[in-house]
Design a protein around this motif. Structure first.
Motif, mmCIF file in Angstrom:
data_model
loop_
_atom_site.group_PDB
_atom_site.id
_atom_site.type_symbol
_atom_site.label_atom_id
_atom_site.label_comp_id
_atom_site.label_asym_id
_atom_site.label_seq_id
_atom_site.Cartn_x
_atom_site.Cartn_y
_atom_site.Cartn_z
ATOM 1 N N LEU A 80 1.119 -1.100 0.023
ATOM 2 C CA LEU A 80 -0.355 0.224 0.010
ATOM 3 C C LEU A 80 0.728 1.616 -0.016
ATOM 4 O O LEU A 80 0.643 2.441 -0.511
ATOM 5 N N LEU A 81 1.802 1.162 0.702
ATOM 6 C CA LEU A 81 2.932 2.267 0.589
ATOM 7 C C LEU A 81 3.421 2.339 -0.714
ATOM 8 O O LEU A 81 4.159 3.326 -1.335
ATOM 9 N N ALA A 82 3.800 1.249 -1.051
ATOM 10 C CA ALA A 82 4.297 1.127 -2.218
ATOM 11 C C ALA A 82 3.564 2.087 -4.059
ATOM 12 O O ALA A 82 4.012 2.180 -4.517
ATOM 13 N N ALA A 83 2.606 1.856 -3.620
ATOM 14 C CA ALA A 83 1.661 2.089 -4.556
ATOM 15 C C ALA A 83 1.356 3.757 -4.143
ATOM 16 O O ALA A 83 0.195 4.287 -5.139
ATOM 17 N N SER A 84 1.363 4.856 -3.551
ATOM 18 C CA SER A 84 1.514 5.532 -2.894
ATOM 19 C C SER A 84 2.057 6.455 -3.521
ATOM 20 O O SER A 84 3.346 6.579 -3.677
ATOM 21 N N PRO A 85 1.080 7.396 -3.887
ATOM 22 C CA PRO A 85 2.095 8.841 -4.972
ATOM 23 C C PRO A 85 3.145 9.229 -4.463
ATOM 24 O O PRO A 85 3.061 9.370 -2.988
ATOM 25 N N GLY A 86 4.105 9.990 -4.988
ATOM 26 C CA GLY A 86 4.670 10.549 -3.989
ATOM 27 C C GLY A 86 3.706 12.377 -3.434
ATOM 28 O O GLY A 86 2.475 12.858 -3.731
ATOM 29 N N GLY A 87 4.545 12.241 -2.050
ATOM 30 C CA GLY A 87 3.729 13.114 -0.936
ATOM 31 C C GLY A 87 4.599 14.502 -1.622
ATOM 32 O O GLY A 87 5.686 15.246 -2.291
ATOM 33 N N THR A 88 3.994 15.559 -0.968
ATOM 34 C CA THR A 88 4.492 17.263 -0.862
ATOM 35 C C THR A 88 5.852 17.695 -0.881
ATOM 36 O O THR A 88 6.423 18.247 -1.077
ATOM 37 N N THR A 89 5.952 16.423 0.275
ATOM 38 C CA THR A 89 7.055 16.916 0.948
ATOM 39 C C THR A 89 8.521 16.751 -0.408
ATOM 40 O O THR A 89 9.905 17.505 -0.304
ATOM 41 N N ALA A 90 8.668 16.019 -0.749
ATOM 42 C CA ALA A 90 9.242 15.450 -2.305
ATOM 43 C C ALA A 90 10.089 17.084 -2.948
ATOM 44 O O ALA A 90 10.741 17.088 -3.504
ATOM 45 N N ASN A 91 7.995 18.224 -2.970
ATOM 46 C CA ASN A 91 9.040 19.276 -3.142
ATOM 47 C C ASN A 91 9.508 20.258 -3.236
ATOM 48 O O ASN A 91 10.826 20.746 -3.415
ATOM 49 N N LEU A 92 9.650 20.487 -1.852
ATOM 50 C CA LEU A 92 10.336 20.444 -0.747
ATOM 51 C C LEU A 92 12.418 19.744 -1.049
ATOM 52 O O LEU A 92 12.728 21.069 -1.144
ATOM 53 N N TYR A 93 11.938 18.947 -0.919
ATOM 54 C CA TYR A 93 13.600 17.981 -0.851
ATOM 55 C C TYR A 93 14.139 18.518 -2.240
ATOM 56 O O TYR A 93 15.339 19.422 -2.722
ATOM 57 N N SER A 94 13.104 18.611 -3.421
ATOM 58 C CA SER A 94 13.722 18.867 -4.517
ATOM 59 C C SER A 94 14.114 20.492 -4.537
ATOM 60 O O SER A 94 14.799 20.571 -5.352
ATOM 61 N N HIS A 95 13.284 21.661 -4.227
ATOM 62 C CA HIS A 95 13.953 22.993 -4.351
ATOM 63 C C HIS A 95 15.443 23.029 -3.512
ATOM 64 O O HIS A 95 15.577 23.641 -3.784
ATOM 65 N N LEU A 96 15.828 22.146 -2.185
ATOM 66 C CA LEU A 96 16.500 22.240 -1.530
ATOM 67 C C LEU A 96 18.230 21.337 -1.948
ATOM 68 O O LEU A 96 18.899 22.683 -2.092
ATOM 69 N N PHE A 97 17.481 20.307 -2.888
ATOM 70 C CA PHE A 97 19.138 19.917 -3.281
ATOM 71 C C PHE A 97 18.285 20.421 -5.139
ATOM 72 O O PHE A 97 19.666 19.681 -5.483
ATOM 73 N N ARG A 98 18.290 21.854 -5.547
ATOM 74 C CA ARG A 98 18.188 22.455 -7.117
ATOM 75 C C ARG A 98 17.822 21.055 -7.733
ATOM 76 O O ARG A 98 18.600 20.604 -9.192
ATOM 77 N N GLY A 99 16.596 20.563 -7.658
ATOM 78 C CA GLY A 99 16.283 19.489 -8.496
ATOM 79 C C GLY A 99 15.198 20.815 -9.177
ATOM 80 O O GLY A 99 14.950 21.972 -9.169
ATOM 81 N N ASP A 100 13.671 19.884 -10.708
ATOM 82 C CA ASP A 100 13.338 20.583 -11.526
ATOM 83 C C ASP A 100 12.110 20.747 -10.547
ATOM 84 O O ASP A 100 11.224 19.184 -10.645
ATOM 85 N N VAL A 101 11.870 21.773 -9.819
ATOM 86 C CA VAL A 101 10.424 22.027 -8.578
ATOM 87 C C VAL A 101 9.531 21.456 -10.170
ATOM 88 O O VAL A 101 8.500 20.803 -9.092
ATOM 89 N N ALA A 102 9.559 22.523 -10.893
ATOM 90 C CA ALA A 102 8.530 22.156 -11.351
ATOM 91 C C ALA A 102 7.577 20.562 -12.466
ATOM 92 O O ALA A 102 6.387 20.751 -12.634
ATOM 93 N N LEU A 103 8.331 20.168 -12.766
ATOM 94 C CA LEU A 103 8.802 18.953 -12.474
ATOM 95 C C LEU A 103 8.088 18.118 -11.616
ATOM 96 O O LEU A 103 7.158 17.392 -11.580
ATOM 97 N N ASN A 104 8.380 18.759 -10.321
ATOM 98 C CA ASN A 104 7.477 17.546 -9.728
ATOM 99 C C ASN A 104 6.381 17.604 -8.829
ATOM 100 O O ASN A 104 5.713 17.188 -9.026
ATOM 101 N N ILE A 105 6.025 18.867 -9.275
ATOM 102 C CA ILE A 105 4.410 19.512 -9.086
ATOM 103 C C ILE A 105 3.545 18.863 -10.377
ATOM 104 O O ILE A 105 3.010 18.244 -10.123
ATOM 105 N N SER A 106 3.911 19.185 -11.827
ATOM 106 C CA SER A 106 3.589 18.223 -12.759
ATOM 107 C C SER A 106 3.527 16.430 -11.899
ATOM 108 O O SER A 106 2.381 15.811 -12.537
ATOM 109 N N LEU A 107 4.494 15.853 -11.826
ATOM 110 C CA LEU A 107 4.637 14.754 -11.462
ATOM 111 C C LEU A 107 3.606 14.278 -10.350
ATOM 112 O O LEU A 107 2.623 13.424 -10.917
ATOM 113 N N THR A 108 3.611 14.841 -9.637
ATOM 114 C CA THR A 108 2.576 14.564 -8.289
ATOM 115 C C THR A 108 1.544 15.095 -8.617
ATOM 116 O O THR A 108 -0.198 14.336 -8.353
ATOM 117 N N ALA A 109 0.621 16.239 -10.301
ATOM 118 C CA ALA A 109 -0.178 15.801 -10.181
ATOM 119 C C ALA A 109 -0.813 14.821 -10.490
ATOM 120 O O ALA A 109 -2.334 14.256 -10.805
#
Length: 318
Positions: A80-109
């Motif tokens: 059940l955990l593995a089937a759950s989508p990414g959490g909004t916390t992923a956006n924060l970590y991506s921002h902290l470590f210079r990821g493509d936050v726009a892609l994070n938002i799209s993937l989360t959506a």
């Protein structure tokens, strides 16, 4: 070992769905139709990330469950955990470590929409395999509709608010985030106190598999896109989106939709340990990138100083 148990605490049965609803509403406040349309601009990055999320991770988790020989209910909880989508916390970590936050938002959506279909499917398959005599725990149509309401209802509401009152949505973004964190901490603390014996009884056997699952998810999320020549920023975004699951969603579905506190334990343990694992992973890939960048710069400098066949070097004649 108890297989199912209705949560006796009103704090958890009411508070958890409310906390999740606020979190998903806050996500909706940040989304616009452009976030879904942006997928077309980075189709390779999105498709690779979704393949990892929807195919590779459930298969990986299934293998880990068999390797660790978890009891059936806990095994279903991990799936059940593995089937759950990414959490909004992923956006924060991506921002902290210079990821493509726009892609994070799209993937989360996109993931939040797909999870309405994939989460019940994977959970039901796991229940059929690990609990063949407990199919009453499954997510039948009525409960699937409930999952739909839990996952997408608040998101759609948040998006409508943003469309109707964008200024209000911008002003509410911060307060909603703070409120969701405060309520979530209070509710999780109450859930831990209410089920402390059950949690302590299983924490030891769950710590290893949840940490390993998190490490492997982050690693797969970063290196698989790199193999497909996805940019580093997009790979970082993919890593955190795939490696940081929405543990709150898994807990809510396990406890309030399926009705099993025990099934929610893997997500509860993961939800605590994941923050530290993801943080360490972020520093690891940042350090790796810096070393690579420094080596590349050094190689370029040396190359510039080596005379070519015509006797040139660093811009001067020999």
């Amino acid at each position: 070992m108890r297989h199912t148990e209705r949560m006796g605490s009103a704090l958890t049965t009411i508070g958890l769905p409310v906390a999740l609803g606020i979190i998903m509403f806050g996500l909706g406040l940040t989304l616009t139709p452009r976030d879904f349309a942006r997928v077309a601009k980075s189709p390779k990055a999105v498709l690779v990330a979704l393949a990892c999320q929807l195919v590779v991770l459930p298969a990986l988790c299934f293998g880990l469950v068999l390797l660790f020989q978890l009891p059936p209910v806990l095994a279903v909880g991990m799936m059940l955990l593995a089937a759950s989508p990414g959490g909004t916390t992923a956006n924060l970590y991506s921002h902290l470590f210079r990821g493509d936050v726009a892609l994070n938002i799209s993937l989360t959506a996109v993931n939040s929409v797909l999870a309405v279909f994939t989460l019940p499917l994977i959970t039901n398959l796991a229940i059929a395999y690990f609990l063949p005599e407990g199919n009453e725990l499954g997510l039948q149509f009525a409960k699937t509709v409930e999952v739909f309401a839990i996952v997408l209802g608040p998101v759609v509401l948040g998006m409508l608010v943003r469309w109707w009152r964008p200024g209000f949505a911008d002003r509410m973004d911060g307060p909603v985030r703070v409120a969701s964190v405060v309520i979530l901490v209070i509710v999780i603390a109450g859930a831990i106190v209410s089920n402390l014996d059950l949690l302590l009884e299983n924490a030891g056997r769950l710590a290893g598999i949840t940490v390993l699952f998190c490490v492997l998810s982050l690693t797969i999320g970063y290196f698989v896109p790199r193999l497909f020549a996805v940019t580093r920023g997009q790979s970082i975004a993919s890593s955190f989106e795939i490696g940081i699951h929405n543990a709150t969603l898994a807990i809510v579905i396990a406890q309030t939709v399926i009705g099993s506190v025990e099934m929610s334990l893997p997500a509860a343990v993961y939800g605590v340990l994941m923050f530290f694992v993801a943080l360490a992973f972020g520093f690891l890939i940042r350090g790796r990138t810096r070393v690579g960048a420094a080596s590349g710069a050094e190689d370029a400098t040396v190359h510039a100083r080596i005379p070519d066949a015509a006797g040139h070097g660093d811009g001067r004649r020999g």
